[in-house]
Motif scaffolding. Structure first.
Motif, mmCIF file in Angstrom:
data_model
loop_
_atom_site.group_PDB
_atom_site.id
_atom_site.type_symbol
_atom_site.label_atom_id
_atom_site.label_comp_id
_atom_site.label_asym_id
_atom_site.label_seq_id
_atom_site.Cartn_x
_atom_site.Cartn_y
_atom_site.Cartn_z
ATOM 1 N N GLY A 198 1.063 -1.594 -0.552
ATOM 2 C CA GLY A 198 -0.356 0.253 0.158
ATOM 3 C C GLY A 198 0.731 1.467 0.415
ATOM 4 O O GLY A 198 0.482 2.229 1.077
ATOM 5 N N LEU A 199 1.617 1.026 -0.773
ATOM 6 C CA LEU A 199 2.679 2.546 -0.992
ATOM 7 C C LEU A 199 2.491 3.637 -1.951
ATOM 8 O O LEU A 199 2.218 4.421 -1.535
ATOM 9 C CB LEU A 199 4.199 1.920 -1.563
ATOM 10 N N PHE B 40 -4.129 7.044 -5.703
ATOM 11 C CA PHE B 40 -4.274 6.117 -6.288
ATOM 12 C C PHE B 40 -4.792 4.553 -5.833
ATOM 13 O O PHE B 40 -5.184 3.911 -6.771
ATOM 14 C CB PHE B 40 -2.731 5.078 -6.954
ATOM 15 N N ILE B 41 -4.789 4.394 -4.468
ATOM 16 C CA ILE B 41 -4.914 3.295 -3.976
ATOM 17 C C ILE B 41 -6.262 3.408 -3.403
ATOM 18 O O ILE B 41 -7.229 3.240 -2.653
ATOM 19 C CB ILE B 41 -3.872 3.035 -3.693
ATOM 20 N N GLY B 42 -6.464 5.014 -2.379
ATOM 21 C CA GLY B 42 -7.487 5.456 -2.179
ATOM 22 C C GLY B 42 -7.483 5.653 -0.379
ATOM 23 O O GLY B 42 -5.771 5.196 -0.183
ATOM 24 N N ASN B 43 -8.629 6.120 0.136
ATOM 25 C CA ASN B 43 -8.287 6.369 2.126
ATOM 26 C C ASN B 43 -9.102 5.520 2.839
ATOM 27 O O ASN B 43 -9.744 6.214 1.801
ATOM 28 C CB ASN B 43 -8.319 8.012 1.737
ATOM 29 N N PRO B 44 -8.173 4.768 3.722
ATOM 30 C CA PRO B 44 -7.153 4.746 4.175
ATOM 31 C C PRO B 44 -6.025 3.633 3.367
ATOM 32 O O PRO B 44 -6.668 3.424 2.447
ATOM 33 C CB PRO B 44 -6.725 3.756 5.283
ATOM 34 N N LYS B 45 -4.839 4.304 2.830
ATOM 35 C CA LYS B 45 -3.992 3.216 1.683
ATOM 36 C C LYS B 45 -4.343 2.494 2.643
ATOM 37 O O LYS B 45 -4.054 1.556 4.086
ATOM 38 C CB LYS B 45 -2.198 4.018 1.863
#
Length: 206
Positions: free
Chosen positions: A149-150, A155-160
Motif C-alpha cells: 500500500g505504498l 491512486f489506491i484510496g484512503n485509508p491506504k
C-alpha cells in the motif's frame, strides 16, 4: 534508492550500453539510464507467485501465451525502455516485433496481453510513468500489485491499504478496477483465473 546516470541517451544507445552479466538491472526513463533497486525477498516472491499462477493457467487452458525470463519494452517515443516484473506475450504475434529474436525487445504493444509491475519504493514509476507508456503502446492489460500500500491515496484510496489495480484498455484508454483483501481478481486476459488479492499479498509472507 534509484541511482540515475546523468546522460541523455536514445533507446538504441541504451541497449548498446547495457552491461551483460553485471547482476544489475537498468531501465531508460525519458532518456536517462536508471539503475533499478534490487528486488526485496517479498517483492521477488510475489512476482514469482504470479508467474507460477499464470503459467498454470496458460498450460491448463492451452493458451498461446508465454512468459519470458527477460525482455525489454521499448516506448513509442524512443526515449524509454522498461523491464517489467511479469510480461505475458502472445506467441502468435511475437514475430511482429522485429527485434525480439536477437534482442528480446518488444516494440508492438499488440503482442502483449498483460504486464504486471510489483510496487517497490519507486512506486511513482509504476503509477505514472509506466502507466502512461503502456497505455500509449496499447498494452491490453496492466496490473499494479501494491502489496504494501505504498501508492498515494489518489491512486489506491484512503485509508491506504494493499491493492491490486488492474488497468484495461478500452477504446484506447485505460479504465481501472481495484481489488483488496478477499476480492477475486477480474482479468480480461485470464477470465477464469481463481485468485484473490489476499492470496497474492500473502505469497510474500511464506
Amino acid at each position: 534508492m534509484i541511482q540515475a546516470i546523468p546522460k541523455t541517451v536514445t533507446f538504441d544507445e541504451f541497449i548498446a550500453w547495457y552491461p551483460e552479466g553485471s547482476g544489475c538491472h537498468y531501465e531508460l526513463h525519458n532518456g536517462e539510464i536508471v539503475e533499478m533497486p534490487k528486488p526485496t525477498g517479498t517483492h521477488s516472491r510475489v512476482a514469482g507467485f504470479l508467474i507460477a499462477e499464470l503459467n498454470l493457467e496458460i498450460r491448463r487452458l492451452k493458451l498461446p501465451y508465454f512468459i519470458p525470463k527477460e525482455s525489454v519494452i521499448k516506448s513509442a517515443r524512443d526515449e524509454s525502455g522498461y523491464e517489467p516484473d511479469v510480461i505475458v506475450i502472445d506467441g502468435r504475434r511475437v514475430a511482429e516485433n522485429p527485434r525480439w529474436e536477437k534482442e528480446s525487445i518488444i516494440t508492438q504493444g499488440s503482442s502483449v496481453p498483460l504486464i504486471i509491475e510489483v510496487v517497490s519504493n519507486n512506486w511513482s514509476d509504476d503509477y505514472a510513468l509506466k502507466l502512461e507508456e503502456y497505455e500509449i503502446l496499447g498494452i491490453a492489460e496492466y496490473w499494479i500489485v501494491d502489496y504494501l500500500g505504498l501508492g498515494r491515496r489518489r491512486f489506491i484510496g484512503n485509508p491506504k491499504q494493499p491493492t491490486v489495480s488492474i488497468y484495461q484498455l478500452v477504446e484506447g484508454e485505460y479504465q481501472v478496477s481495484q481489488f483488496r483483501e478477499n476480492q477475486r481478481i477480474e482479468s480480461f486476459t485470464f477470465p477464469e483465473l481463481s485468485l484473490t488479492a489476499s492470496e497474492i499479498f500473502q505469497a510474500g509472507l511464506y
